[in-house]
Design an enzyme around this catalytic site. Structure first.
Site, mmCIF file in Angstrom:
data_model
loop_
_atom_site.group_PDB
_atom_site.id
_atom_site.type_symbol
_atom_site.label_atom_id
_atom_site.label_comp_id
_atom_site.label_asym_id
_atom_site.label_seq_id
_atom_site.Cartn_x
_atom_site.Cartn_y
_atom_site.Cartn_z
ATOM 1 N N GLU A 111 0.859 -1.183 0.000
ATOM 2 C CA GLU A 111 0.000 0.000 0.000
ATOM 3 C C GLU A 111 0.895 1.233 0.000
ATOM 4 O O GLU A 111 1.972 1.233 0.606
ATOM 5 C CB GLU A 111 -0.894 0.013 1.236
ATOM 6 C CG GLU A 111 -1.695 1.311 1.356
ATOM 7 C CD GLU A 111 -2.867 1.227 2.320
ATOM 8 O OE1 GLU A 111 -2.810 0.399 3.234
ATOM 9 O OE2 GLU A 111 -3.816 2.011 2.145
ATOM 10 N N CYS A 171 -6.579 1.097 2.876
ATOM 11 C CA CYS A 171 -7.492 2.235 2.921
ATOM 12 C C CYS A 171 -7.415 3.117 1.684
ATOM 13 O O CYS A 171 -8.385 3.807 1.372
ATOM 14 C CB CYS A 171 -7.212 3.054 4.175
ATOM 15 S SG CYS A 171 -7.684 2.200 5.677
ATOM 16 N N ASN A 230 -12.187 -3.061 0.968
ATOM 17 C CA ASN A 230 -11.088 -3.326 1.919
ATOM 18 C C ASN A 230 -11.686 -3.622 3.280
ATOM 19 O O ASN A 230 -12.252 -4.676 3.488
ATOM 20 C CB ASN A 230 -10.131 -2.133 1.931
ATOM 21 C CG ASN A 230 -9.042 -2.270 2.975
ATOM 22 O OD1 ASN A 230 -8.443 -3.328 3.101
ATOM 23 N ND2 ASN A 230 -8.794 -1.231 3.746
ATOM 24 N N GLU A 231 -11.600 -2.664 4.196
ATOM 25 C CA GLU A 231 -12.144 -2.891 5.540
ATOM 26 C C GLU A 231 -13.545 -2.301 5.620
ATOM 27 O O GLU A 231 -13.757 -1.291 6.283
ATOM 28 C CB GLU A 231 -11.225 -2.258 6.586
ATOM 29 C CG GLU A 231 -9.949 -3.031 6.776
ATOM 30 C CD GLU A 231 -9.065 -2.430 7.844
ATOM 31 O OE1 GLU A 231 -9.311 -1.285 8.274
ATOM 32 O OE2 GLU A 231 -8.094 -3.099 8.227
HETATM 33 O O1 AHR Z 1 -2.012 -1.369 6.733
HETATM 34 C C1 AHR Z 1 -2.444 -0.109 7.115
HETATM 35 C C2 AHR Z 1 -3.948 0.022 7.074
HETATM 36 O O2 AHR Z 1 -4.514 -0.796 8.043
HETATM 37 C C3 AHR Z 1 -4.632 -0.411 5.817
HETATM 38 O O3 AHR Z 1 -4.677 0.582 4.874
HETATM 39 C C4 AHR Z 1 -6.012 -0.722 6.267
HETATM 40 O O4 AHR Z 1 -6.623 -1.710 5.482
HETATM 41 C C5 AHR Z 1 -5.851 -1.091 7.709
HETATM 42 O O5 AHR Z 1 -6.688 -0.357 8.513
#
Ligand code: AHR
Length: 644
Positions: free
Chosen positions: A43, A233, A364-365
């Site tokens: 990321e 994120c 994602n989350e």
């Molecule tokens: O890895 C850092 C962040 O942690 C990622 O972007 C997210 O998916 C999680 O909250």
């Protein structure tokens, strides 16, 4: 029980080591281990892409930041223009006028917390330029060290009223992590400049829009099975407008529009207002990187929800089509024939062969009803057009709790192939969860442990041995349950020592160097020693999931015909372990090696100056069908055993 514990404590105090007998049944493997099992998750956080893996050294090269001179120091008469631009999606450029009176006008770039230059290395400078009034103009391109001296310079001439690319290679005469790039107009006249770029010539595979060779090498050395990108994120965005849109990240690099980086203001106590995404490292480069490091690509797309911690914008179901189409087009971009719309874009970029994409993650989350509602629409559309593509759904941001408990049954109902689980927890959690997957449903979707890392809060979340050992211990449980856990990736991957938002991280770097953490080496020891089949390993009739702080797993490796045993001793005392191998018939162990990570102090960390914790290798004495070991305290060892 109390008496037993007291006896154990007494024997340890007297220096008598606890003795343990384990058995490994070689005859009946219990599960297949997926080649994708251990991988990496990338990321653009902690300056992981721009300022990190992406080797561009110039920040804000296209003057598209909301304040167009961020990263630059203009001097003399320098203005930002957008009339008749060179690139329609990045319309800003600068105009420098040298009226001859001052004979001193130009611009100077600070890079990403400095520009890292190495003595003897070559750097490719390039710029798009024109002279609006047709008078040729001379520019000097200079590498400036942190003492403000400019020992390296080359002159270029710009002529013509049409935009053209001009490039020159400079060899640095010095090593400096905080250098600058300067362009000075040397003659009277007016010049327009855009997309001012400086790359090391020596990028990974010497590609011009390339990646930092040392950082890619570190990924390659993990032998990763899967590569998840580009977030995290950032795929969600702080708002829907700033979500990651893969279509903006392909095609000519100069015309990829800038995007805000979601990690700029995320932590109010640690803001990075100059954190943007150039998208120079885009989806084409991500697929290429997956191929280079031998990992299956796993792209993540927005499901129509922006970050639910931040703005929580929701695309209504009747407006979701473009988002779903983006996912379908992405599969076409990766796998489509060169005659398809997006397959052609890939081919035009230099890769006519398909990237052989097999999986895609949607969201994602995410959490709440809004997520499965949208995921279901995506899943149906993907299955209808690409039935062989596996869909990865999410179980939310935590390892358990209300959202997790709601989402898992929803994932089963929708019928996704894999469910992404995230856990950033204390080392103790990892130690007590080594049996987490022993009781998981074998009939539902498979597990992707997509983001995890042990956060040792007592040490300021350092990448220390304790965190690394707790991950190694937990991973024995991933491997033992390889029939249900198919992918696992630590997170985050990279961090710039001068510009990080989140720790711990797997690999740290500055502008010149990089450092592999003990956590990295744990990942590497698993990635290099995956094996193909799980073998049943037991102690007193049970899996080894923390009894006397021991953790263990065993695998068979079909291509080499070796038995691989992984043993973790988290205790502060050594342990005697005897392993009896059954099911070998007349075969005997003939030799073995042990690759191990060990230190007396659980708080030990690696630094950019010194990697104290690195795996070491030693031979192992074997006897017939038995292995007798003295496991030191604070120890993770991978044993590869050969048979006759
Ligand atoms: O890895 C850092 C962040 O942690 C990622 O972007 C997210 O998916 C999680 O909250």
């Amino acid at each position: 029980m109390k008496r037993l514990t007291a006896l154990l404590a007494l024997s340890l105090a007297l220096g008598v080591q606890a003795q343990h007998t384990m058995t490994v049944d070689v005859a009946k493997p219990t599960a297949k281990i997926q080649p994708t099992m251990y991988g990496v998750f990338f990321e653009d956080i902690n300056f992981g892409a721009d300022g990190g893996l992406y080797a561009e050294l110039v920040k804000n090269r296209s003057f598209e930041f909301p304040q167009p001179f961020v990263g630059w120091v203009p001097f003399g008469q320098v203005t930002v223009e957008d009339e008749k631009p060179c690139f329609d999606r990045n319309p800003h450029y600068i105009r420098i006028v040298n009226d001859g009176r001052l004979l001193r006008a130009g611009i100077d770039n600070e890079g990403y917390r400095g520009i890292g230059l190495k003595q003897g290395e070559e750097y490719r400078f390039s710029v798009y330029a024109r002279t609006p009034d047709a008078t040729p103009v001379k520019l000097s391109v200079e590498l400036v060290n942190s003492n403000a001296e400019n020992p390296v310079k080359k002159e270029i001439e710009i002529k013509g009223q049409e935009w053209q690319k001009v490039a020159v290679v400079l060899k640095s005469s010095f090593t400096d992590a905080h250098s600058r790039l300067r362009i000075v107009v040397q003659s009277k006249g007016t010049v327009d400049l855009d997309h001012i770029s400086l790359f090391p010539v020596n990028t990974w595979k010497q590609r011009e829009n390339g990646l930092r060779a040392d950082l890619v090498q570190a990924l390659y050395d993990l032998n990763p099975g899967v590569f998840r990108f580009p977030g995290g994120c950032i795929i969600e965005g702080n708002s829907l407008a700033t979500r990651y849109q893969w279509k903006n990240s392909v095609g000519p690099v100069e015309n990829r529009p800038l995007n805000e980086n979601r990690w700029n203001y995320t932590f109010k106590h640690k803001a990075f207002p100059d954190y943007f995404q150039s998208l120079g490292l885009g989806f084409y480069e991500y697929f290429l990187l997956s191929e280079d490091i031998g990992a299956e690509p796993l792209p993540v797309v927005s499901c129509g929800l922006s970050c639910q911690y931040e703005s929580n914008e929701i695309v209504s179901l009747d407006q979701l089509d473009p988002y779903v189409q983006d996912a379908l087009d992405l599969i076409e971009f990766a796998n489509g024939d060169v005659n398809t719309t997006w397959g052609k874009v890939r081919a035009d970029m230099g890769h006519p062969a398909p990237f052989n994409l097999k999986m895609i993650a949607v969201g994602n989350e995410q959490w709440g009803e809004v997520y499965p509602e949208r995921l279901e629409v995506f899943t149906k559309a993907i299955r209808a057009k690409y039935p062989d593509i596996k869909v990865v759904g999410s179980s939310g941001p935590s390892a358990g709790g209300e959202q997790f408990d709601y989402l898992w049954p929803e994932m089963k109902r929708i019928g996704v192939d894999l469910v992404d689980e995230h856990y950033y927890m204390a080392p103790d959690w990892f130690l007590t969860n080594a049996a987490r997957y022993d009781s998981y449903d074998r009939k539902g979707p498979k597990v992707f442990a997509g983001e995890y890392a042990a956060h040792d809060h007592a040490s300021g979340k350092a990448n220390n041995l304790y965190a690394a050992l707790s991950e190694a211990a937990f991973m024995t449980g991933l491997e033992r349950n390889a029939d249900v856990v198919h992918l696992a990736t630590y997170a985050p991957l990279f961090a710039h020592v001068d510009a990080w938002q989140w720790n711990p991280d797997l690999i740290w770097f500055d502008n010149l160097r990089m450092m592999r953490t003990p956590n990295y080496y744990v990942q590497q020891m698993y990635g290099m020693n995956t094996g193909t089949d799980v073998l049943k390993l037991q102690m007193d009739g049970k899996p080894v999931t923390g009894q006397d702080s021991l953790y263990a797993t065993a695998a068979w490796d079909e291509p080499t015909g070796e038995i691989i045993v992984k043993l973790v001793n988290v205790a502060s005392h050594p342990a005697e372990v005897k392993i009896d191998f059954t099911g070998l018939k007349k075969r005997q162990l003939v030799s073995g090696t042990c690759t191990y990570l060990h230190d007396g102090d659980l708080k030990t960390v690696n630094t950019l100056e010194q990697e104290t914790l690195v795996p070491r290798v030693r031979p192992v004495q074997v006897k017939g069908q038995t292995l007798e070991l003295q496991l030191p305290e604070h120890f993770f060892g991978v044993y590869r055993l050969q048979l006759n």
